[in-house]
Design a protein around this motif. Sequence first.
Motif, short mmCIF file in Angstrom:
data_model
loop_
_atom_site.label_atom_id
_atom_site.label_comp_id
_atom_site.label_asym_id
_atom_site.label_seq_id
_atom_site.Cartn_x
_atom_site.Cartn_y
_atom_site.Cartn_z
N PRO A 104 -35.01 22.12 -22.06
CA PRO A 104 -36.07 21.19 -21.98
C PRO A 104 -37.36 21.69 -21.40
N GLY A 105 -38.50 21.65 -22.05
CA GLY A 105 -39.74 22.31 -21.39
C GLY A 105 -39.85 23.58 -21.65
N VAL A 106 -38.99 24.56 -22.16
CA VAL A 106 -39.13 25.67 -22.28
C VAL A 106 -39.43 26.24 -23.89
N ALA B 83 -34.69 30.40 -18.95
CA ALA B 83 -36.03 30.37 -18.47
C ALA B 83 -36.99 31.71 -18.09
N ARG C 102 -38.00 24.23 -31.74
CA ARG C 102 -37.87 23.60 -30.66
C ARG C 102 -36.56 24.14 -29.82
N SER C 103 -35.69 24.90 -30.62
CA SER C 103 -34.52 25.02 -30.21
C SER C 103 -33.85 26.25 -30.94
N VAL D 68 -29.78 16.63 -18.27
CA VAL D 68 -30.65 17.61 -19.09
C VAL D 68 -29.67 17.91 -20.44
N ASP E 11 -29.92 20.78 -28.82
CA ASP E 11 -30.82 19.74 -29.32
C ASP E 11 -30.16 19.00 -30.46
N GLN F 282 -31.33 24.65 -26.14
CA GLN F 282 -32.26 24.17 -25.69
C GLN F 282 -32.30 24.39 -24.18
#
Length: 309
Positions: free
Chosen positions: A167-169, A237, A270-271, A40, A44, A165
């Motif tokens: 990912p997906g959040v 998250a 994105r991050s 994972v 970024d 980051q």
Amino acid sequence: MESPEQRPFSGAQWTISAAGHEAVIVEVGGGLRTYRHDGVDLVDGYQTDEVCPGCTGQVLAPWPNRIRDGRYSFGERTHQLPLTEPERHVAIHGLVNWVPWRLLEQSEDAVTVGYDLPPQPGYPWPLRLVSRWSVSADGLRAEHEVTNIGGEVAPFGFSVHPYLQLPGVAVDDLVMRLPAQTRLLVDGRLLPVGATPVAGTEYDWTSPRRIGAAELDLCFGQVIRDADGGSSVSLSAPDASAGVSIWADAEFGWWQVFTGDALVGERHRRSVAIEPMTCPPDAFRSGKDVLTLKPGTTWRGAWGIRPGA
């Protein structure tokens, strides 16, 4: 001999790994291109055929962030730096992020790289920079040394620029804890003009809460320190199913947070860049927390990234 077409834009790539953690350190800038845990990506990063975007993973020295008009005085002399962010008429992020660093030592789980900064117009002090990057069951760790190898006292500041980051959040949904009691007020050039407490305002993340729609490119100070003198910023998250934190030792008394709003394309929001800093923006002019390195002396600082909020 490799052809120019085969050579990564960021130069040589040094991969380190241990206990499910893997990072790639690069020759250009001596910084961090990728970091992942159990596959994972928690940083970024960027591709080998890509010019490092948004200063991601770069080492920022001998000053972080912006200097107004690139002009400052130290001792009895005034210095003029190149304006590396001309649209804001500032000098930004130091002098070592686009130069080739050299490999000093390498093992499976660690790599040490170095760069000798020559004296030059705008910064006439020679420095020797050494960074040791390692991974272990505790995550990623970076240990930095900067030595004044000249004959005069030198002004100095240091930071790094990783984008964190999950990912997906989405950035809006990330729950952030930021242990700082003040934030800097900035003008239209993102240069500090004052400071104000965060308590009771929309900029207070001393208790974890969502980033939401906040657009941040701000420096936070009066850090709430841990028992060891350091501090850390965490992202998680909404359901606490995943998290990542960045820590820094007592040498770093400021945190810059950038939610990527000025970045374009897929990287836009994105991050979150979370940057431990030894001094605030424009410190060479204000004098705030500027370190002064005497000839032959070495500054040392460490920081790292851990999975889990």
